[in-house]
Scaffold this motif. Structure first.
Motif, PDB file in Angstrom:
ATOM      1  N   ALA A 280      -3.165  -6.139   0.242  1.00  0.00           N
ATOM      2  CA  ALA A 280      -4.400  -5.440  -0.111  1.00  0.00           C
ATOM      3  C   ALA A 280      -5.588  -6.319   0.274  1.00  0.00           C
ATOM      4  O   ALA A 280      -5.594  -7.522  -0.015  1.00  0.00           O
ATOM      5  N   PRO A 281      -6.603  -5.774   0.930  1.00  0.00           N
ATOM      6  CA  PRO A 281      -7.749  -6.596   1.371  1.00  0.00           C
ATOM      7  C   PRO A 281      -8.376  -7.412   0.250  1.00  0.00           C
ATOM      8  O   PRO A 281      -8.755  -8.567   0.461  1.00  0.00           O
ATOM      9  N   ILE A 282      -8.481  -6.843  -0.937  1.00  0.00           N
ATOM     10  CA  ILE A 282      -9.110  -7.569  -2.036  1.00  0.00           C
ATOM     11  C   ILE A 282      -8.212  -8.697  -2.532  1.00  0.00           C
ATOM     12  O   ILE A 282      -8.694  -9.766  -2.925  1.00  0.00           O
ATOM     13  N   SER A 283      -6.899  -8.508  -2.503  1.00  0.00           N
ATOM     14  CA  SER A 283      -5.976  -9.583  -2.883  1.00  0.00           C
ATOM     15  C   SER A 283      -6.110 -10.757  -1.912  1.00  0.00           C
ATOM     16  O   SER A 283      -6.135 -11.920  -2.325  1.00  0.00           O
ATOM     17  N   VAL A 284      -6.188 -10.453  -0.633  1.00  0.00           N
ATOM     18  CA  VAL A 284      -6.348 -11.503   0.384  1.00  0.00           C
ATOM     19  C   VAL A 284      -7.674 -12.225   0.179  1.00  0.00           C
ATOM     20  O   VAL A 284      -7.747 -13.463   0.258  1.00  0.00           O
ATOM     21  N   TRP A 285      -8.730 -11.474  -0.088  1.00  0.00           N
ATOM     22  CA  TRP A 285     -10.057 -12.062  -0.344  1.00  0.00           C
ATOM     23  C   TRP A 285     -10.008 -13.007  -1.537  1.00  0.00           C
ATOM     24  O   TRP A 285     -10.513 -14.130  -1.477  1.00  0.00           O
TER      25      TRP A 285
ATOM     26  N   GLN B 136      -5.579   0.880  -9.301  1.00  0.00           N
ATOM     27  CA  GLN B 136      -4.120   0.785  -9.281  1.00  0.00           C
ATOM     28  C   GLN B 136      -3.610  -0.028  -8.098  1.00  0.00           C
ATOM     29  O   GLN B 136      -2.568  -0.671  -8.173  1.00  0.00           O
ATOM     30  N   TYR B 137      -4.356  -0.013  -6.996  1.00  0.00           N
ATOM     31  CA  TYR B 137      -3.959  -0.775  -5.816  1.00  0.00           C
ATOM     32  C   TYR B 137      -4.932  -1.930  -5.566  1.00  0.00           C
ATOM     33  O   TYR B 137      -5.058  -2.412  -4.453  1.00  0.00           O
ATOM     34  N   PHE B 138      -5.592  -2.378  -6.649  1.00  0.00           N
ATOM     35  CA  PHE B 138      -6.589  -3.451  -6.562  1.00  0.00           C
ATOM     36  C   PHE B 138      -7.565  -3.178  -5.418  1.00  0.00           C
ATOM     37  O   PHE B 138      -7.700  -3.945  -4.475  1.00  0.00           O
ATOM     38  N   ASP B 139      -8.262  -2.052  -5.526  1.00  0.00           N
ATOM     39  CA  ASP B 139      -9.183  -1.623  -4.485  1.00  0.00           C
ATOM     40  C   ASP B 139     -10.638  -1.625  -4.939  1.00  0.00           C
ATOM     41  O   ASP B 139     -11.508  -1.111  -4.240  1.00  0.00           O
ATOM     42  N   ARG B 140     -10.925  -2.202  -6.108  1.00  0.00           N
ATOM     43  CA  ARG B 140     -12.307  -2.261  -6.588  1.00  0.00           C
ATOM     44  C   ARG B 140     -12.644  -3.673  -7.067  1.00  0.00           C
ATOM     45  O   ARG B 140     -11.830  -4.332  -7.703  1.00  0.00           O
ATOM     46  N   VAL B 141     -13.847  -4.130  -6.731  1.00  0.00           N
ATOM     47  CA  VAL B 141     -14.380  -5.369  -7.293  1.00  0.00           C
ATOM     48  C   VAL B 141     -15.427  -4.958  -8.323  1.00  0.00           C
ATOM     49  O   VAL B 141     -16.511  -4.487  -7.967  1.00  0.00           O
TER      50      VAL B 141
ATOM     51  N   PRO C 143      -9.054   3.067  -0.470  1.00  0.00           N
ATOM     52  CA  PRO C 143      -7.662   2.769  -0.809  1.00  0.00           C
ATOM     53  C   PRO C 143      -6.677   3.713  -0.127  1.00  0.00           C
ATOM     54  O   PRO C 143      -6.929   4.905   0.001  1.00  0.00           O
ATOM     55  N   ASP C 144      -5.603   3.162   0.331  1.00  0.00           N
ATOM     56  CA  ASP C 144      -4.501   3.919   0.915  1.00  0.00           C
ATOM     57  C   ASP C 144      -3.233   3.295   0.352  1.00  0.00           C
ATOM     58  O   ASP C 144      -2.876   2.172   0.702  1.00  0.00           O
ATOM     59  N   ASN C 145      -2.568   4.036  -0.520  1.00  0.00           N
ATOM     60  CA  ASN C 145      -1.440   3.429  -1.221  1.00  0.00           C
ATOM     61  C   ASN C 145      -0.259   3.122  -0.314  1.00  0.00           C
ATOM     62  O   ASN C 145       0.677   2.440  -0.727  1.00  0.00           O
ATOM     63  N   LEU C 146      -0.299   3.585   0.946  1.00  0.00           N
ATOM     64  CA  LEU C 146       0.778   3.263   1.878  1.00  0.00           C
ATOM     65  C   LEU C 146       0.373   2.170   2.863  1.00  0.00           C
ATOM     66  O   LEU C 146       1.237   1.566   3.499  1.00  0.00           O
ATOM     67  N   GLU C 147      -0.919   1.909   2.989  1.00  0.00           N
ATOM     68  CA  GLU C 147      -1.376   0.970   4.014  1.00  0.00           C
ATOM     69  C   GLU C 147      -0.868  -0.441   3.768  1.00  0.00           C
ATOM     70  O   GLU C 147      -0.475  -1.152   4.706  1.00  0.00           O
ATOM     71  N   ASN C 148      -0.868  -0.886   2.514  1.00  0.00           N
ATOM     72  CA  ASN C 148      -0.380  -2.231   2.212  1.00  0.00           C
ATOM     73  C   ASN C 148       1.091  -2.369   2.584  1.00  0.00           C
ATOM     74  O   ASN C 148       1.509  -3.388   3.147  1.00  0.00           O
ATOM     75  N   LEU C 149       1.872  -1.340   2.278  1.00  0.00           N
ATOM     76  CA  LEU C 149       3.292  -1.357   2.630  1.00  0.00           C
ATOM     77  C   LEU C 149       3.472  -1.299   4.135  1.00  0.00           C
ATOM     78  O   LEU C 149       4.352  -1.962   4.694  1.00  0.00           O
ATOM     79  N   ARG C 150       2.623  -0.536   4.788  1.00  0.00           N
ATOM     80  CA  ARG C 150       2.684  -0.461   6.266  1.00  0.00           C
ATOM     81  C   ARG C 150       2.416  -1.831   6.881  1.00  0.00           C
ATOM     82  O   ARG C 150       3.062  -2.225   7.862  1.00  0.00           O
ATOM     83  N   GLN C 151       1.487  -2.568   6.318  1.00  0.00           N
ATOM     84  CA  GLN C 151       1.188  -3.912   6.809  1.00  0.00           C
ATOM     85  C   GLN C 151       2.398  -4.833   6.641  1.00  0.00           C
ATOM     86  O   GLN C 151       2.663  -5.686   7.487  1.00  0.00           O
ATOM     87  N   GLU C 152       3.133  -4.650   5.556  1.00  0.00           N
ATOM     88  CA  GLU C 152       4.326  -5.480   5.363  1.00  0.00           C
ATOM     89  C   GLU C 152       5.381  -5.165   6.420  1.00  0.00           C
ATOM     90  O   GLU C 152       6.089  -6.053   6.894  1.00  0.00           O
ATOM     91  N   TYR C 153       5.477  -3.906   6.817  1.00  0.00           N
ATOM     92  CA  TYR C 153       6.401  -3.545   7.893  1.00  0.00           C
ATOM     93  C   TYR C 153       6.013  -4.217   9.213  1.00  0.00           C
ATOM     94  O   TYR C 153       6.874  -4.652   9.978  1.00  0.00           O
ATOM     95  N   HIS C 154       4.729  -4.307   9.475  1.00  0.00           N
ATOM     96  CA  HIS C 154       4.288  -5.005  10.687  1.00  0.00           C
ATOM     97  C   HIS C 154       4.747  -6.468  10.661  1.00  0.00           C
ATOM     98  O   HIS C 154       5.183  -7.014  11.678  1.00  0.00           O
ATOM     99  N   THR C 155       4.667  -7.081   9.494  1.00  0.00           N
ATOM    100  CA  THR C 155       5.115  -8.469   9.360  1.00  0.00           C
ATOM    101  C   THR C 155       6.611  -8.586   9.618  1.00  0.00           C
ATOM    102  O   THR C 155       7.068  -9.500  10.319  1.00  0.00           O
TER     103      THR C 155
END
Length: 339
Positions: A138-143, A271-276, A294-306
């Motif tokens: 999630a972008p905010i988690s990385v931040w 729910q997907y840590f998408d707000r500061v 927020p896209d509840n599948l995008e974070n999982l999609r990024q893990e598939y790329h990894t």
């Protein structure tokens, strides 16, 4: 191109595509199937589930059970395990021993002993184990992790994580594995593993775990707790807690993390840590571009790329067995030290 050149190009292209099978067609299994179908670098080769209704339009094979798949499959590289918690370890071990890489939905194991065994089997088989920890992407988690690692926040004093969700009678159905002590493992294992993982990933190792667990709303439905508080100290300094429940009235109430530090205060939510909600840091201005729709599948999609980069390009995995074992050890400690 000549016919031979076209055939060569097609073979090269196909050699870069990994074949994935999904074991379990429940709530998360369906999400994995959706993501695999959306990616160019992977192909869905099979679905393994005794409830699957095969369609003539399906471009993949369907197997009623894992044993049938192991007997008949010829081209799958990776199997995604999206079955009930208590099946993860045995299924992963069997698949590794039969030459497959595995992706395991949370929790990837239900004890440190299982995790250590799986690590040995992975090493012996030469096949990889990937643990689903999509909230890390999630972008905010990385931040937030970058803020901590860079030292901008200074010393961390307090981290409070709140997970107040609703799970009702339709979720805890009679004779279901959900809510069973031996098959579910507990609310921290089933609902809130991702949030516990973020605590480790962002703030580092913890110690001195203590917890209080109770069953309040679901006393006649489940064998596990539906409400709890776990407290702990960070090895690097400061303290933390995770308060959690599945007893919130009618709908999910809150998912949040509040940080009190030497140089500032932060609160993230959604729910997907998408707000500061709060970002008050000394000499620091929040970049609004980190807050994405927020896209509840995008974070999982990024893990598939990894995963595909690890298997296709030999890049190191983002999540090690050591990290996975620390997370499971924390969950075990929360249940072992409960009052």
């Amino acid at each position: 191109r000549t016919t031979d050149e076209c055939r060569w190009f097609f073979m090269i292209k196909m050699s870069n595509v990994l074949n994935f099978a999904v074991l379990g067609n429940g709530f998360m299994g369906k999400k994995h199937i959706e993501i695999i179908k959306s990616l160019d670098t992977v192909r869905l080769s099979a679905v393994i589930d005794h409830h699957w209704q095969e369609d003539s339009q399906d471009s993949f094979l369907a197997y009623p059970q894992l044993e049938t798949f192991l007997e008949q499959d010829t081209d799958t590289d990776v199997v995604v395990i999206a079955t009930p918690n208590y099946l993860h370890f045995e299924q992963a071990r069997e698949l590794l021993q039969n030459g497959y890489h595995v992706i395991i939905e949370k929790p990837f194991c239900m004890s440190v002993e299982e995790a250590e065994t799986l690590e040995k089997v992975s090493q012996k088989s030469g096949k990889s184990v990937f643990m689903i920890m999509q909230n890390r992407y999630a972008p905010i988690s990385v931040w937030l992790k970058n803020l901590v690692v860079s030292g901008i926040l200074g010393d961390i004093y307090l981290v409070q994580t709140n997970c107040f969700w609703n799970r009702n009678e339709n979720y805890y159905l009679p004779k279901s594995w959900k809510g069973s002590k031996s098959m579910d493992g507990g609310t921290l294992f089933t609902q809130f593993t991702h949030f516990a993982d973020l605590i480790f990933w962002i703030f580092g190792d913890i110690e001195n775990v203590h917890s209080r667990l109770k069953t309040l709303r679901h006393k006649n439905l489940i064998e596990i707790e539906d409400t709890g508080i776990a407290t702990f100290d960070f090895v690097k300094g400061g303290m933390g807690s995770i308060s959690f429940t599945t007893a919130a009235y009618e709908k999910n109430l809150e998912s949040s993390m509040t940080i009190v530090s030497e140089h500032g205060n932060i609160k993230i939510s959604g729910q997907y840590f998408d707000r500061v909600e709060v970002c008050h840091i000394k000499d620091y201005l929040l970049d609004p571009t980190i807050i994405t729709v927020p896209d509840n599948l995008e974070n999982l999609r990024q893990e598939y790329h990894t995963v595909t980069e690890v298997l296709s390009q030999g890049k190191p995995s983002d999540i090690s067995f050591q990290e996975g074992k620390k997370l499971i050890a924390f969950l075990e400690s929360a249940y072992r030290t409960c009052l």
